[in-house]
Motif scaffolding. Structure first.
Motif, PDB file in Angstrom:
ATOM      1  N   PHE A 118       0.819  -1.208   0.000  1.00 56.67           N
ATOM      2  CA  PHE A 118       0.000   0.000   0.000  1.00 56.67           C
ATOM      3  C   PHE A 118       0.855   1.261   0.000  1.00 56.67           C
ATOM      4  CE2 PHE A 118      -2.292  -3.462   1.975  1.00 56.67           C
ATOM      5  CZ  PHE A 118      -3.487  -3.459   1.273  1.00 56.67           C
ATOM      6  N   GLU A 119       2.129   1.111  -0.351  1.00 53.89           N
ATOM      7  CA  GLU A 119       3.060   2.240  -0.282  1.00 53.89           C
ATOM      8  C   GLU A 119       2.621   3.393  -1.174  1.00 53.89           C
ATOM      9  OE1 GLU A 119       7.938   2.789  -0.232  1.00 53.89           O
ATOM     10  OE2 GLU A 119       7.029   0.934  -0.928  1.00 53.89           O
ATOM     11  N   GLU A 120       1.974   3.084  -2.315  1.00 51.31           N
ATOM     12  CA  GLU A 120       1.533   4.135  -3.221  1.00 51.31           C
ATOM     13  C   GLU A 120       0.408   4.974  -2.604  1.00 51.31           C
ATOM     14  OE1 GLU A 120       3.632   1.035  -5.273  1.00 51.31           O
ATOM     15  OE2 GLU A 120       1.805   0.922  -4.060  1.00 51.31           O
ATOM     16  N   GLU A 121      -0.200   4.477  -1.534  1.00 52.93           N
ATOM     17  CA  GLU A 121      -1.306   5.185  -0.901  1.00 52.93           C
ATOM     18  C   GLU A 121      -0.865   6.035   0.285  1.00 52.93           C
ATOM     19  OE1 GLU A 121      -4.877   2.806  -0.347  1.00 52.93           O
ATOM     20  OE2 GLU A 121      -4.041   1.265  -1.662  1.00 52.93           O
ATOM     21  N   PHE A 122       0.436   6.042   0.588  1.00 53.16           N
ATOM     22  CA  PHE A 122       0.911   6.879   1.689  1.00 53.16           C
ATOM     23  C   PHE A 122       0.636   8.342   1.352  1.00 53.16           C
ATOM     24  CE2 PHE A 122       4.608   3.899   3.199  1.00 53.16           C
ATOM     25  CZ  PHE A 122       3.675   2.912   3.471  1.00 53.16           C
ATOM     26  N   ILE A 123       0.023   9.049   2.273  1.00 49.53           N
ATOM     27  CA  ILE A 123      -0.214  10.485   2.079  1.00 49.53           C
ATOM     28  C   ILE A 123       1.004  11.261   2.582  1.00 49.53           C
ATOM     29  CG2 ILE A 123      -2.717  10.206   2.243  1.00 49.53           C
ATOM     30  CD1 ILE A 123      -2.528  11.313   5.112  1.00 49.53           C
ATOM     31  N   GLU A 124       0.970  12.561   2.390  1.00 46.30           N
ATOM     32  CA  GLU A 124       2.058  13.407   2.862  1.00 46.30           C
ATOM     33  C   GLU A 124       2.060  13.449   4.390  1.00 46.30           C
ATOM     34  OE1 GLU A 124       4.531  14.960   1.166  1.00 46.30           O
ATOM     35  OE2 GLU A 124       3.769  13.852  -0.569  1.00 46.30           O
ATOM     36  N   GLY A 125       3.256  13.508   4.956  1.00 45.72           N
ATOM     37  CA  GLY A 125       3.364  13.602   6.403  1.00 45.72           C
ATOM     38  C   GLY A 125       4.345  12.588   6.958  1.00 45.72           C
ATOM     39  N   PRO A 126       4.747  12.776   8.209  1.00 48.43           N
ATOM     40  CA  PRO A 126       5.756  11.911   8.819  1.00 48.43           C
ATOM     41  C   PRO A 126       5.207  10.522   9.175  1.00 48.43           C
ATOM     42  CG  PRO A 126       4.966  13.519  10.404  1.00 48.43           C
ATOM     43  CD  PRO A 126       4.340  13.874   9.101  1.00 48.43           C
ATOM     44  N   ILE A 127       6.139   9.613   9.452  1.00 45.24           N
ATOM     45  CA  ILE A 127       5.835   8.257   9.889  1.00 45.24           C
ATOM     46  C   ILE A 127       6.165   8.140  11.373  1.00 45.24           C
ATOM     47  CG2 ILE A 127       6.498   5.820   9.674  1.00 45.24           C
ATOM     48  CD1 ILE A 127       7.197   6.367   6.744  1.00 45.24           C
ATOM     49  N   LEU A 128       5.313   7.435  12.109  1.00 45.05           N
ATOM     50  CA  LEU A 128       5.542   7.160  13.529  1.00 45.05           C
ATOM     51  C   LEU A 128       5.533   5.657  13.742  1.00 45.05           C
ATOM     52  CD1 LEU A 128       5.534   7.863  16.646  1.00 45.05           C
ATOM     53  CD2 LEU A 128       3.028   7.803  16.472  1.00 45.05           C
ATOM     54  N   GLU A 129       6.530   5.154  14.486  1.00 48.57           N
ATOM     55  CA  GLU A 129       6.447   3.764  14.945  1.00 48.57           C
ATOM     56  C   GLU A 129       6.585   3.726  16.459  1.00 48.57           C
ATOM     57  OE1 GLU A 129       7.848  -0.835  14.309  1.00 48.57           O
ATOM     58  OE2 GLU A 129       8.737   0.703  13.035  1.00 48.57           O
ATOM     59  N   LEU A 130       5.659   3.005  17.098  1.00 44.72           N
ATOM     60  CA  LEU A 130       5.644   2.821  18.543  1.00 44.72           C
ATOM     61  C   LEU A 130       6.307   1.503  18.896  1.00 44.72           C
ATOM     62  CD1 LEU A 130       1.933   3.895  19.122  1.00 44.72           C
ATOM     63  CD2 LEU A 130       3.980   5.308  19.408  1.00 44.72           C
ATOM     64  N   GLY A 131       7.253   1.543  19.854  1.00 45.50           N
ATOM     65  CA  GLY A 131       7.991   0.330  20.205  1.00 45.50           C
ATOM     66  C   GLY A 131       8.778  -0.177  19.019  1.00 45.50           C
ATOM     67  N   CYS A 132       9.536   0.713  18.398  1.00 44.71           N
ATOM     68  CA  CYS A 132      10.128   0.447  17.084  1.00 44.71           C
ATOM     69  C   CYS A 132      11.235  -0.598  17.085  1.00 44.71           C
ATOM     70  CB  CYS A 132      10.654   1.742  16.483  1.00 44.71           C
ATOM     71  SG  CYS A 132      11.946   2.530  17.493  1.00 44.71           S
ATOM     72  N   GLY A 133      12.011  -0.710  18.166  1.00 44.11           N
ATOM     73  CA  GLY A 133      13.164  -1.605  18.119  1.00 44.11           C
ATOM     74  C   GLY A 133      14.070  -1.241  16.956  1.00 44.11           C
ATOM     75  N   GLN A 134      14.547  -2.247  16.227  1.00 42.73           N
ATOM     76  CA  GLN A 134      15.418  -2.014  15.075  1.00 42.73           C
ATOM     77  C   GLN A 134      14.629  -2.019  13.768  1.00 42.73           C
ATOM     78  OE1 GLN A 134      19.191  -4.337  15.318  1.00 42.73           O
ATOM     79  NE2 GLN A 134      18.641  -4.677  17.464  1.00 42.73           N
ATOM     80  N   SER A 135      13.370  -1.768  13.877  1.00 42.74           N
ATOM     81  CA  SER A 135      12.342  -1.714  12.841  1.00 42.74           C
ATOM     82  C   SER A 135      12.744  -1.936  11.388  1.00 42.74           C
ATOM     83  CB  SER A 135      11.637  -0.366  12.915  1.00 42.74           C
ATOM     84  OG  SER A 135      10.613  -0.306  11.942  1.00 42.74           O
ATOM     85  N   ASN A 136      12.343  -3.090  10.852  1.00 38.59           N
ATOM     86  CA  ASN A 136      12.491  -3.325   9.419  1.00 38.59           C
ATOM     87  C   ASN A 136      11.655  -2.328   8.620  1.00 38.59           C
ATOM     88  OD1 ASN A 136      10.260  -5.164  10.559  1.00 38.59           O
ATOM     89  ND2 ASN A 136       9.786  -5.196   8.371  1.00 38.59           N
ATOM     90  N   PHE A 137      10.500  -1.893   9.187  1.00 38.48           N
ATOM     91  CA  PHE A 137       9.633  -0.935   8.495  1.00 38.48           C
ATOM     92  C   PHE A 137      10.338   0.409   8.320  1.00 38.48           C
ATOM     93  CE2 PHE A 137       6.705  -3.767  10.810  1.00 38.48           C
ATOM     94  CZ  PHE A 137       5.865  -4.184   9.789  1.00 38.48           C
ATOM     95  N   LEU A 138      10.867   0.948   9.421  1.00 38.65           N
ATOM     96  CA  LEU A 138      11.474   2.271   9.352  1.00 38.65           C
ATOM     97  C   LEU A 138      12.740   2.267   8.518  1.00 38.65           C
ATOM     98  CD1 LEU A 138      10.958   3.678  12.972  1.00 38.65           C
ATOM     99  CD2 LEU A 138       9.518   3.951  10.938  1.00 38.65           C
ATOM    100  N   VAL A 139      13.498   1.184   8.593  1.00 34.04           N
ATOM    101  CA  VAL A 139      14.696   1.100   7.754  1.00 34.04           C
ATOM    102  C   VAL A 139      14.292   1.086   6.285  1.00 34.04           C
ATOM    103  CG1 VAL A 139      16.691  -0.308   7.128  1.00 34.04           C
ATOM    104  CG2 VAL A 139      16.083  -0.023   9.536  1.00 34.04           C
ATOM    105  N   GLU A 140      13.333   0.229   5.924  1.00 30.32           N
ATOM    106  CA  GLU A 140      12.907   0.141   4.523  1.00 30.32           C
ATOM    107  C   GLU A 140      12.323   1.460   4.031  1.00 30.32           C
ATOM    108  OE1 GLU A 140       9.955  -2.494   1.617  1.00 30.32           O
ATOM    109  OE2 GLU A 140      10.475  -3.227   3.635  1.00 30.32           O
ATOM    110  N   PHE A 141      11.448   2.077   4.830  1.00 35.13           N
ATOM    111  CA  PHE A 141      10.779   3.300   4.383  1.00 35.13           C
ATOM    112  C   PHE A 141      11.644   4.549   4.567  1.00 35.13           C
ATOM    113  CE2 PHE A 141       6.627   0.956   5.471  1.00 35.13           C
ATOM    114  CZ  PHE A 141       6.545   0.429   4.187  1.00 35.13           C
ATOM    115  N   SER A 142      12.823   4.396   5.158  1.00 36.40           N
ATOM    116  CA  SER A 142      13.703   5.563   5.329  1.00 36.40           C
ATOM    117  C   SER A 142      14.148   6.122   3.979  1.00 36.40           C
ATOM    118  CB  SER A 142      14.920   5.203   6.184  1.00 36.40           C
ATOM    119  OG  SER A 142      15.747   4.255   5.538  1.00 36.40           O
ATOM    120  N   LYS A 143      14.116   5.292   2.928  1.00 36.10           N
ATOM    121  CA  LYS A 143      14.523   5.768   1.602  1.00 36.10           C
ATOM    122  C   LYS A 143      13.436   6.602   0.919  1.00 36.10           C
ATOM    123  CE  LYS A 143      18.162   2.493   0.331  1.00 36.10           C
ATOM    124  NZ  LYS A 143      18.658   1.538  -0.676  1.00 36.10           N
ATOM    125  N   THR A 144      12.246   6.676   1.525  1.00 31.78           N
ATOM    126  CA  THR A 144      11.190   7.522   0.956  1.00 31.78           C
ATOM    127  C   THR A 144      11.449   8.994   1.225  1.00 31.78           C
ATOM    128  OG1 THR A 144       9.799   7.479   2.959  1.00 31.78           O
ATOM    129  CG2 THR A 144       9.496   5.675   1.352  1.00 31.78           C
TER     130      THR A 144
END
Length: 245
Positions: free
Chosen positions: A32-58
């Protein structure tokens, strides 16, 4: 953080470089990455987050919340090495939820992966109410939680239930994510009965490091610990993605 968990996350950081971590970690949000709207990303209890690492290139601004500074330091190094100049502004927030509220920004995406099961349902309601006030129409929310199908759900170990405070049903999520505010995009109920070879081998290495750390060298005792670590449990979890109305 308990010493055993500290050992685990250091091992995790050593064994899984960024590309392998992303490859080994399913990511429903990728569809659903094409549906991301404008604005920051928040992760709660992120740890070493695969999500934040992957989406950091956005290039999106990222707010990473965790109550363990060790994990935030690992995440910072991961994002810097993975995204480099493509990374957006990174905010590392060493805070404990719900003692402190989540940041006040309006987020395009909120991630709570393996997070809500550390809280009671009442605490979860408070967290979701904060998410409602920090999101807008079309913001996405990703949730993953332990389910009632998890072997730990029926454990008689009271200390374990102090750690994992709630095991969820689909009905629990439906009540928490009121259709007045959210529409559900996708839902899955998974029970994994046998771990992958990669996971089993990693957990055996973790057990070995714990035994070495605590100087447990008796062959019989070590063998008993390895046998226990090799036992399979049902790992039950629910995953869902919601869109704010």
């Amino acid at each position: 953080m308990e010493d055993t968990l500290r050992i685990y996350w250091k091992l995790y950081n050593e064994i899984l470089p960024n590309e392998l971590m992303i490859h080994k970690s399913p990511n429903l949000l990728r569809n659903f990455e094409e549906e991301f709207i404008e604005g920051p990303i928040l992760e709660l209890g992120c740890g070493q987050s695969n999500f934040l690492v992957e989406f950091s290139k956005t290039g999106k601004e990222i707010f990473a919340v965790d109550n363990e500074e060790l994990q935030l330091n690992f995440l910072k190094k991961r994002i810097e090495s993975y995204a480099g100049k493509d990374a957006g502004k990174l905010h590392l927030l060493n805070i404990t939820i719900p003692e402190k509220e989540i940041p006040q920004e309006i987020f395009s995406l909120v991630i709570a992966s393996d997070f809500l099961h550390f809280f009671s349902i009442n605490e979860c309601e408070n967290i979701i109410s904060q998410i409602i006030s920090r999101t807008q129409k079309s913001s996405l929310i990703y949730i993953r939680v332990h389910s009632k199908s998890h072997s730990y759900s029926d454990s008689e170990d009271q200390e374990l239930h102090k750690y994992f405070k709630h095991f969820f049903t689909e009905s629990d999520l439906t009540k928490l994510f009121d259709e007045k505010y959210f529409e559900r995009i996708i839902f899955s109920n998974t029970v994994q009965n046998i771990r992958s070879k990669f996971t089993r081998e990693m957990e055996m290495k973790w057990t070995e490091k714990i035994l070495d750390e605590y100087q447990i060298f008796d062959p019989q005792e070590r063998q008993e610990q390895f046998e226990e670590a090799n036992e399979e449990l049902n790992v039950g979890y629910l995953e869902s993605i919601y869109r704010r109305k």
